[in-house]
Design a protein around this motif. Structure first.
Motif, PDB file in Angstrom:
ATOM      1  N   GLU A 237      47.250  46.667  48.861  1.00 51.84           N
ATOM      2  CA  GLU A 237      46.835  45.450  49.566  1.00 51.84           C
ATOM      3  C   GLU A 237      45.320  45.393  49.783  1.00 51.84           C
ATOM      4  OE1 GLU A 237      49.043  45.548  53.178  1.00 51.84           O
ATOM      5  OE2 GLU A 237      50.987  45.745  52.166  1.00 51.84           O
ATOM      6  N   ASN A 238      44.633  46.523  49.577  1.00 46.29           N
ATOM      7  CA  ASN A 238      43.198  46.596  49.844  1.00 46.29           C
ATOM      8  C   ASN A 238      42.342  46.739  48.592  1.00 46.29           C
ATOM      9  OD1 ASN A 238      43.645  46.663  52.743  1.00 46.29           O
ATOM     10  ND2 ASN A 238      44.401  48.741  52.424  1.00 46.29           N
ATOM     11  N   LEU A 239      42.960  46.728  47.403  1.00 44.66           N
ATOM     12  CA  LEU A 239      42.193  46.909  46.172  1.00 44.66           C
ATOM     13  C   LEU A 239      41.248  45.732  45.954  1.00 44.66           C
ATOM     14  CD1 LEU A 239      44.971  48.299  43.803  1.00 44.66           C
ATOM     15  CD2 LEU A 239      43.279  49.575  45.130  1.00 44.66           C
ATOM     16  N   ARG A 240      40.039  46.039  45.535  1.00 39.80           N
ATOM     17  CA  ARG A 240      38.998  45.023  45.364  1.00 39.80           C
ATOM     18  C   ARG A 240      38.959  44.466  43.945  1.00 39.80           C
ATOM     19  NH1 ARG A 240      37.661  49.270  48.517  1.00 39.80           N
ATOM     20  NH2 ARG A 240      36.709  48.868  50.576  1.00 39.80           N
ATOM     21  N   VAL A 241      39.166  45.354  42.941  1.00 39.18           N
ATOM     22  CA  VAL A 241      39.127  44.889  41.545  1.00 39.18           C
ATOM     23  C   VAL A 241      40.333  45.328  40.726  1.00 39.18           C
ATOM     24  CG1 VAL A 241      36.607  44.630  41.375  1.00 39.18           C
ATOM     25  CG2 VAL A 241      37.648  46.871  40.920  1.00 39.18           C
ATOM     26  N   TYR A 242      40.852  46.515  40.979  1.00 39.64           N
ATOM     27  CA  TYR A 242      41.941  47.017  40.142  1.00 39.64           C
ATOM     28  C   TYR A 242      43.172  46.106  40.253  1.00 39.64           C
ATOM     29  CZ  TYR A 242      45.328  49.976  37.865  1.00 39.64           C
ATOM     30  OH  TYR A 242      46.287  50.443  36.999  1.00 39.64           O
ATOM     31  N   GLY A 243      43.693  45.703  39.093  1.00 35.92           N
ATOM     32  CA  GLY A 243      44.862  44.843  39.056  1.00 35.92           C
ATOM     33  C   GLY A 243      44.603  43.403  39.445  1.00 35.92           C
ATOM     34  N   ARG A 244      43.319  43.020  39.605  1.00 32.10           N
ATOM     35  CA  ARG A 244      42.998  41.670  40.065  1.00 32.10           C
ATOM     36  C   ARG A 244      42.304  40.845  38.969  1.00 32.10           C
ATOM     37  NH1 ARG A 244      39.751  40.551  43.873  1.00 32.10           N
ATOM     38  NH2 ARG A 244      41.047  38.943  44.836  1.00 32.10           N
ATOM     39  N   GLU A 245      42.575  41.172  37.712  1.00 32.43           N
ATOM     40  CA  GLU A 245      41.942  40.434  36.626  1.00 32.43           C
ATOM     41  C   GLU A 245      42.263  38.944  36.731  1.00 32.43           C
ATOM     42  OE1 GLU A 245      45.715  42.391  34.898  1.00 32.43           O
ATOM     43  OE2 GLU A 245      44.078  42.927  36.257  1.00 32.43           O
ATOM     44  N   GLY A 246      41.226  38.118  36.504  1.00 35.55           N
ATOM     45  CA  GLY A 246      41.381  36.671  36.583  1.00 35.55           C
ATOM     46  C   GLY A 246      41.255  36.108  37.983  1.00 35.55           C
ATOM     47  N   GLN A 247      41.190  36.971  38.977  1.00 34.79           N
ATOM     48  CA  GLN A 247      41.050  36.531  40.362  1.00 34.79           C
ATOM     49  C   GLN A 247      39.577  36.591  40.786  1.00 34.79           C
ATOM     50  OE1 GLN A 247      43.947  38.278  43.115  1.00 34.79           O
ATOM     51  NE2 GLN A 247      45.142  38.991  41.362  1.00 34.79           N
ATOM     52  N   PRO A 248      39.218  35.906  41.857  1.00 33.54           N
ATOM     53  CA  PRO A 248      37.814  35.913  42.282  1.00 33.54           C
ATOM     54  C   PRO A 248      37.401  37.241  42.906  1.00 33.54           C
ATOM     55  CG  PRO A 248      39.149  34.635  43.808  1.00 33.54           C
ATOM     56  CD  PRO A 248      40.031  34.959  42.651  1.00 33.54           C
TER      57      PRO A 248
END
Length: 274
Positions: A237-248
């Motif tokens: 719930e706190n990851l900043r970039v990992y697994g967040r491709e395409g998100q801001p």
């Protein structure tokens, strides 16, 4: 693959549950998980032994026994070690090895069956090359800012490749490497030789930060990780970039990029990580 925070989370639970309990029987349901003994010898060697402590180095768990030997475990992709006090309950899914104890049971489960277990000397070299060659643990006193700079300075390797090298730094994996590089403002594809001393200091602090956060949140569950009691972690719930491709990006709003680098999926912000 479980990384330092996940493995340490498992260690802490088992360290509070196993010491003082004795092994009465071992049922190896998937023999190829045992790497340096036959399954028959493995199962015959452990009954009568009592757990004394649970240690960790990098991504390896050492289950210490009241003998010259210890049980070394690497969870790999989807391995799980769960202690259960209720031996009448159905075994968890994907159970591969059951250690029956005088009180409860220790269950090793593995969905993809890449895990490894060894019986090794409790002190000195183990004969397991991946373990004996480990660099300093990411949360140990041996891992210092000066040590990281010595590894980075002048190297032609990509910075992320260096961070994933367990002989350089034990315990860091894909998730926390991406997170640390983001916090430090360094693109994963940067050559180590182009990282300044000031950036190396920021990276050291970022590594400590993300590992500590992961540990405080009980580890990161992206697919299969559960702790020694069977609970999922909360750090995803706190990851900043990992697994967040395409998100801001949580800092600048730019779109998080996902690329393959050295065969590993890599996430970064193209603006914050120049």
């Amino acid at each position: 693959m479980p990384e330092l925070p996940e493995v340490e989370t498992v260690r802490r639970y088992l360290a509070a549950s196993l010491p003082g309990k004795s092994i009465t029987a071992v049922d190896v349901q998937l023999p190829r998980l045992i790497r340096n003994r036959t399954a028959e010898d493995f199962a015959a060697s452990l009954p009568g032994c009592t757990f004394t402590a649970v240690a960790r180095r990098g991504k390896y768990l050492s289950l210490m026994l009241n003998s010259p030997w210890c049980l070394l475990v690497h969870l790999r992709m989807t391995g799980r070690l769960i202690y259960e006090s209720d031996t009448t309950a159905p075994l968890p899914p994907y159970t591969r090895i059951v250690f029956t104890l005088n009180e409860g049971r220790l269950v090793y489960g593995d969905v993809r069956t890449f895990g490894c277990l060894w019986i090794v000397p409790a002190a000195g070299p183990t004969g397991i090359s991946g373990y004996d060659s480990l660099g300093p643990d990411g949360l140990s006193e041996d891992f210092t800012a000066d040590y990281l700079w010595q590894q980075v300075h002048g190297s032609r390797r990509l910075i992320k490749a260096l961070l994933l090298d367990q002989t350089c730094l034990a315990g860091l994996g894909n998730i926390y490497a991406d997170e640390a590089l983001f916090l430090a403002g360094i693109r994963p594809s940067r050559r180590c030789s182009r990282v300044t001393r000031k950036e190396s200091q920021r990276l050291y602090e970022a590594i400590r930060t993300v590992l500590t956060e992961g540990l405080e949140n009980g580890g990161t569950t992206v697919f299969n990780f559960i702790d020694g009691s069977g609970k999922e972690g909360k750090n995803q719930e706190n990851l900043r970039v990992y697994g967040r491709e395409g998100q801001p990006c949580p800092v600048c709003g730019a779109t998080i990029v996902y690329k393959k680098q050295g065969g590993r999926g890599t996430h970064y912000c193209p603006v914050c990580q120049k």
